[in-house]
Design an enzyme around this catalytic site. Sequence first.
Site, PDB file in Angstrom:
ATOM      1  N   ASP A  96       0.833  -1.193   0.000  1.00 43.29           N
ATOM      2  CA  ASP A  96       0.000   0.000   0.000  1.00 43.29           C
ATOM      3  C   ASP A  96       0.876   1.255   0.000  1.00 43.29           C
ATOM      4  O   ASP A  96       1.876   1.328   0.718  1.00 43.29           O
ATOM      5  CB  ASP A  96      -0.886  -0.026   1.254  1.00 43.29           C
ATOM      6  CG  ASP A  96      -1.837   1.142   1.332  1.00 43.29           C
ATOM      7  OD1 ASP A  96      -2.707   1.255   0.462  1.00 43.29           O
ATOM      8  OD2 ASP A  96      -1.692   1.958   2.273  1.00 43.29           O
ATOM      9  N   GLU A 134       1.831  -0.352  -4.983  1.00 40.25           N
ATOM     10  CA  GLU A 134       0.901   0.724  -5.316  1.00 40.25           C
ATOM     11  C   GLU A 134       1.786   1.961  -5.448  1.00 40.25           C
ATOM     12  O   GLU A 134       2.185   2.554  -4.444  1.00 40.25           O
ATOM     13  CB  GLU A 134      -0.146   0.917  -4.221  1.00 40.25           C
ATOM     14  CG  GLU A 134      -1.151   2.001  -4.578  1.00 40.25           C
ATOM     15  CD  GLU A 134      -2.143   2.291  -3.443  1.00 40.25           C
ATOM     16  OE1 GLU A 134      -3.303   2.613  -3.755  1.00 40.25           O
ATOM     17  OE2 GLU A 134      -1.737   2.226  -2.265  1.00 40.25           O
TER      18      GLU A 134
END
Length: 692
Positions: free
Chosen positions: A356, A393
């Site tokens: 993330d 990401e």
Amino acid sequence: MTEVIPSLRVSPGQAHPLGASELENGVNFAIFSQHATSVTLCLQLPQSREMLDTLHGEMIELTLDPQVNRTGDIWHICVEDLPRSNVLYGYYMDGPKDWSQGHRFDRSILLIDPYAKLVEGRRVFGDLNNRGSQFLGTFDFDTLPFDWGDGYKLPNILEKDLVIYEMNVRGFTADESSGLDPSIRGSYLGVIEKIPHLLELGINAVELLPAFEFDELEFQRRRNPRDHMINTWGYSTINFFAPMSRYASAGGGPVSASREFKEMVKALHGAGIEVILDVVYNHTNEADDENPYTTSFRGIDNKIYYMVDLNNGGQLLNFSGCGNTFNCNHPVVMEFILDSLRHWVTEYHIDGFRFDLASILCRGADGSPLNAPPLVRAIAKDSILSRCKIIAEPWDCGGLYLVGSFPNWDRWAEWNGIYRDDVRKFIKGDAGMKGSFATRMAGSADLYRVNKRMPCHSINFVIAHDGFTLYDLVSYNTKHNDANGEGGNDGSNDNFSWNCGAEGETADPKIQALRSRQMKNFHLALMASQGVPMMLMGDEYGHTRYGNNNSYGHDTAINHFQWGHLEAKNDHFRFFSELIKFRNRHHVFRRENFIGKSQVTWHEDNWDNAESKFLAFTLHDENGDDVYLVFNAHDYFVKVGIPSPPQKRQWFRVVDTNLESPDDIVLEGVPGIGARYNVAPYSSVLLKAKKK
């Protein structure tokens, strides 16, 4: 309360391994803190605790002597004759009080060991009667090692062959419509019960939203505009080694959670499905300086674990949008993250990780971007992680956008946010997008044809947990986030969505048909693209969040898989599953290398016309099993000339999204394709060449 038990003998212990570990004569506790001046180990024994849920009971405090119990920056102690399980432990720490130097020590807060392999807290997810639960580390040296089975093996699926299903453990089966016993709804065991659905859908990898320990009731610890919310997504990690304990069945606690997590992985692997974890090493649950929620790192050594601005009063830097930023490239923090990842691979047999806000992993201690970030390199080069898929990401909330340029060592794949945006724009009919759409379908060579990177380093997606669901993408022009308590200010405003003629729910059959067609168009584009496709849980039946594009805080039908809707939308599901299976059977969609002129023919001489919203191309197969694709994003019919099929072949229609089910997809194909095909507005067609 403090209780001294004379029979509890201690010795200096050892500095490694960090965390709680079993020695021949006791349990060793070791914790890092460079700046602490005093460390106290707190123990709660099973017999002094009547109710696990409240964690009440007498605490034994053992103060560590820095002359005896400290080696370098590691504090350690061995407690002899300690039970091998059901012991809770934490630390009190004290140190410098100078905030301007980045310190946040507070002797009054009981802290979780960062290396605790299990965490005990409230036992039932969302238990509002226990919203203020204390979280503490625990261990289990009594249970025999997990039995993975004699015939057990890892799926070891090639990256180019992956079809990823992004899902939330709790949300998958929490709803009553799952038909599961209430004791296993929303649990790891619940996932096992629904593996037949995943197999019918055709995916071969699940990407689980965060499943490390987090506090779902963190918003309810004080009065605030979000105090009605329950964090169901889990992007607020308390501990990076412990599985989320409230995903255990029947409130079973951390030991059960660990075992059942392994049972889930074993069952998924047995079905040929890999397990990828969404991991959040960019920030923690501990929030900001205004409203801190200190549970661990902040009180252990804030200056080491977090990025602080020493030129601005020691303020926390915030590149995560969540109040703090993990200091990932500090040597101690880097090794901590690597130890965590290795733990999940060796102990839980995890196949890969999605990182993330991974651009934060590319920042130095002062927040400045690094060209060769040590942590990102170490993950790519680590021997234990070498079999794992590693996915970034490639952006953060500080503007470090690295799509196509994430430091990769030819290992890292990326969530391709440019793919998402370009495909959304083309399918909904934006002008000037045809060339970009073709580039995305062909594997985004403009982004990834560098060094030894391949199409599989592009994780293609139209929908993810962030943003609209697929149904909402074709049903809402704007977000509807009022229920989140932030005045509609949260969530992205750049959704590139189109409601097809009415905002939200409508009874208009023409709009409903257009929406259905558009969802199929998106799915065909995704499954026919070079690279790795990823879809979101629930899109296989058209799940709606009623326009909420940031639904992290709703433990309701907004986020829960609606199994009744799946049955009602069987035609939609059939199209999605059949198309996934078609991709899996045809290697022309799963090329190892970027496609060249011999592998694709673009039936196009109108690239420069911004008003052209029509694209047709043929993917060539070495055996003559070519595939012809056409996408029409105009609002009118287009009659297109069909190219000649390969020798001794004829075209069969597999997909036409304008047709009603079951004619919208026929895997064996429908013959009788003439020289021209009338392609309906907002529709797409796939033809396959087969022997006559």
